[in-house]
Design a protein around this motif. Structure first.
Motif, mmCIF file in Angstrom:
data_model
loop_
_atom_site.group_PDB
_atom_site.id
_atom_site.type_symbol
_atom_site.label_atom_id
_atom_site.label_comp_id
_atom_site.label_asym_id
_atom_site.label_seq_id
_atom_site.Cartn_x
_atom_site.Cartn_y
_atom_site.Cartn_z
ATOM 1 N N GLY A 170 -20.998 13.732 79.211
ATOM 2 C CA GLY A 170 -19.731 14.183 79.763
ATOM 3 C C GLY A 170 -19.609 15.686 79.882
ATOM 4 O O GLY A 170 -18.671 16.188 80.512
ATOM 5 N N CYS A 171 -20.559 16.417 79.298
ATOM 6 C CA CYS A 171 -20.561 17.878 79.400
ATOM 7 C C CYS A 171 -21.317 18.363 80.635
ATOM 8 O O CYS A 171 -21.088 19.489 81.103
ATOM 9 N N LEU A 172 -22.218 17.552 81.146
ATOM 10 C CA LEU A 172 -23.088 17.979 82.238
ATOM 11 C C LEU A 172 -22.367 18.265 83.562
ATOM 12 O O LEU A 172 -22.863 19.069 84.353
ATOM 13 N N PRO A 173 -21.221 17.644 83.868
ATOM 14 C CA PRO A 173 -20.516 18.015 85.098
ATOM 15 C C PRO A 173 -20.195 19.506 85.196
ATOM 16 O O PRO A 173 -20.097 20.040 86.299
ATOM 17 N N VAL A 174 -20.034 20.177 84.058
ATOM 18 C CA VAL A 174 -19.812 21.619 84.074
ATOM 19 C C VAL A 174 -21.018 22.327 84.689
ATOM 20 O O VAL A 174 -20.877 23.219 85.542
ATOM 21 N N LEU A 175 -22.210 21.924 84.274
ATOM 22 C CA LEU A 175 -23.428 22.516 84.818
ATOM 23 C C LEU A 175 -23.593 22.156 86.288
ATOM 24 O O LEU A 175 -24.069 22.971 87.093
ATOM 25 N N ILE A 176 -23.211 20.950 86.647
ATOM 26 C CA ILE A 176 -23.329 20.507 88.043
ATOM 27 C C ILE A 176 -22.412 21.327 88.943
ATOM 28 O O ILE A 176 -22.789 21.698 90.065
ATOM 29 N N PHE A 193 -20.178 24.277 78.862
ATOM 30 C CA PHE A 193 -20.836 23.050 78.406
ATOM 31 C C PHE A 193 -20.619 22.879 76.900
ATOM 32 O O PHE A 193 -20.279 21.787 76.424
ATOM 33 N N LEU A 194 -20.791 23.970 76.148
ATOM 34 C CA LEU A 194 -20.611 23.910 74.700
ATOM 35 C C LEU A 194 -19.150 23.673 74.323
ATOM 36 O O LEU A 194 -18.858 22.973 73.338
ATOM 37 N N VAL A 195 -18.230 24.222 75.101
ATOM 38 C CA VAL A 195 -16.810 23.934 74.865
ATOM 39 C C VAL A 195 -16.573 22.430 74.942
ATOM 40 O O VAL A 195 -15.925 21.828 74.070
ATOM 41 N N MET A 196 -17.106 21.800 76.001
ATOM 42 C CA MET A 196 -16.924 20.364 76.170
ATOM 43 C C MET A 196 -17.662 19.569 75.092
ATOM 44 O O MET A 196 -17.195 18.517 74.663
ATOM 45 N N PHE A 197 -18.807 20.087 74.655
ATOM 46 C CA PHE A 197 -19.566 19.406 73.598
ATOM 47 C C PHE A 197 -18.754 19.344 72.307
ATOM 48 O O PHE A 197 -18.670 18.288 71.663
ATOM 49 N N PHE A 198 -18.159 20.478 71.927
ATOM 50 C CA PHE A 198 -17.372 20.494 70.698
ATOM 51 C C PHE A 198 -15.982 19.895 70.898
ATOM 52 O O PHE A 198 -15.317 19.545 69.910
#
Length: 318
Positions: A170-176, A193-198
């Motif tokens: 669910g964090c990868l859309p940021v990179l996309i 990405f790290l914001v979404m990870f945490f």
């Protein structure tokens, strides 16, 4: 902790049995296939994708590119969600919160769901590759495979850390969102990405606290199932502090200005207030409705929406 077996549903309860066409009208079938994609979850994924495109462009990105990225992202996430339902159809039939999903009710057959999910995966990858760029295509396919294989098939039924590492998908859309504009990577999308990870564990654990009896019934070891509310709340507070701290890194690295920083501080501060409030109630051994765990869950959705809107608006105020 390893959980590999799930008690079977009594015969005739799991809605995998075929239905006659008269019991599956066209309109209801269309609605069921849309439900397989979990549209409400995808809305949140797109909220984290599009604003990053504005940040990458430092202004308004090409609207055709935004549309293609949104369509590709929807199809990819929808395919992942459909395949997730195919794999989890046994436990979905046993859980109250998932008992009306299309595979459980029989509105869609398992074979149809599998074909639907694979088709969406292929179409979304080709759309990204041919119409956006291949970096975005591989990131999209990677997110799908991570969610389906790593989270659903490997982690979910085996470890209480399932949502921590499974949340990477669910964090990868940021990179996309970033790669669709730049066809490259940078520290800005990695930080987000790290914001979404945490963000993911303290977002999902309050909901898991609410429905932990559901997860316990099917042997899925979500953290609230295997740990006390005190332990879960302490973990929520820990992840929340790291999330807020990471969200503030964009400004000193020069990617955002005063507006984003102000929004991150205010919204993050309120998040921490709610997280500590939940921890205080858990320490006091409050249970039931008075625990108010869903307050943090609902705020978490508002928080990520506000934060990423600020990501999109900030370039216009610098």
């Amino acid at each position: 902790m390893c959980v590999t077996a799930v008690e079977s549903r009594p015969a005739g309860v799991l809605g995998e049995k075929s239905r006659s066409s008269s019991h599956r009208p066209f309109g209801a079938r269309v609605k069921a296939f849309v439900e397989l994609t979990k549209p409400r979850i995808i809305e949140l994924l797109l909220i984290t994708t599009v604003p990053v495109m504005f940040l990458a462009q430092q202004g308004v990105p090409d609207l055709k590119l935004v549309l293609l990225t949104c369509v590709g992202g929807y199809l990819s996430a929808g395919g992942a969600n459909a395949l997730n339902m195919y794999i989890d159809r046994d436990i979905d039939a046993l859980m109250d919160r998932t008992s009306q999903r299309p595979l459980v009710t029989g509105m869609v057959s398992p074979r149809e769901c599998l074909a639907f999910g694979i088709t969406l995966a292929v179409v979304s990858t080709l759309l990204f590759g041919l119409m956006v760029n291949w970096l975005s295509a591989w990131l999209s396919l990677g997110a799908l495979l991570f969610y389906v294989v790593v989270y659903t098939m490997i982690l979910k039924r085996r470890t209480s850390q399932n949502i921590v590492w499974g949340g990477i998908a669910g964090c990868l859309p940021v990179l996309i969102g970033w790669s669709s504009v730049t066809n490259s990577m940078s520290w800005a999308p990695i930080i987000l990405f790290l914001v979404m990870f945490f963000w993911t564990p303290p977002h999902y654990w309050p909901l898991s606290m609410k429905v932990k009896e559901d997860y316990a019934r099917v042997g899925v070891p979500m953290l609230p199932v295997v740990a006390s509310n005190k332990v879960v709340a302490r973990q929520i507070v820990l992840y929340s502090w790291v999330m807020v701290a990471v969200s503030l890194l964009l400004q000193p690295l020069g990617y955002t200005g005063w507006f984003y920083t102000a929004v991150a501080l205010l919204s993050g501060g309120f998040w921490l207030w709610e997280a500590h409030g939940l921890q205080n109630r858990a320490r006091a051994e409050v249970t039931g409705a008075k625990l108010k765990e869903m307050r943090l869950f609902h705020w978490s959705i508002t928080y990520v929406s506000i934060l990423f809107v600020a990501v999109a608006v900030d370039p216009f105020l610098r």
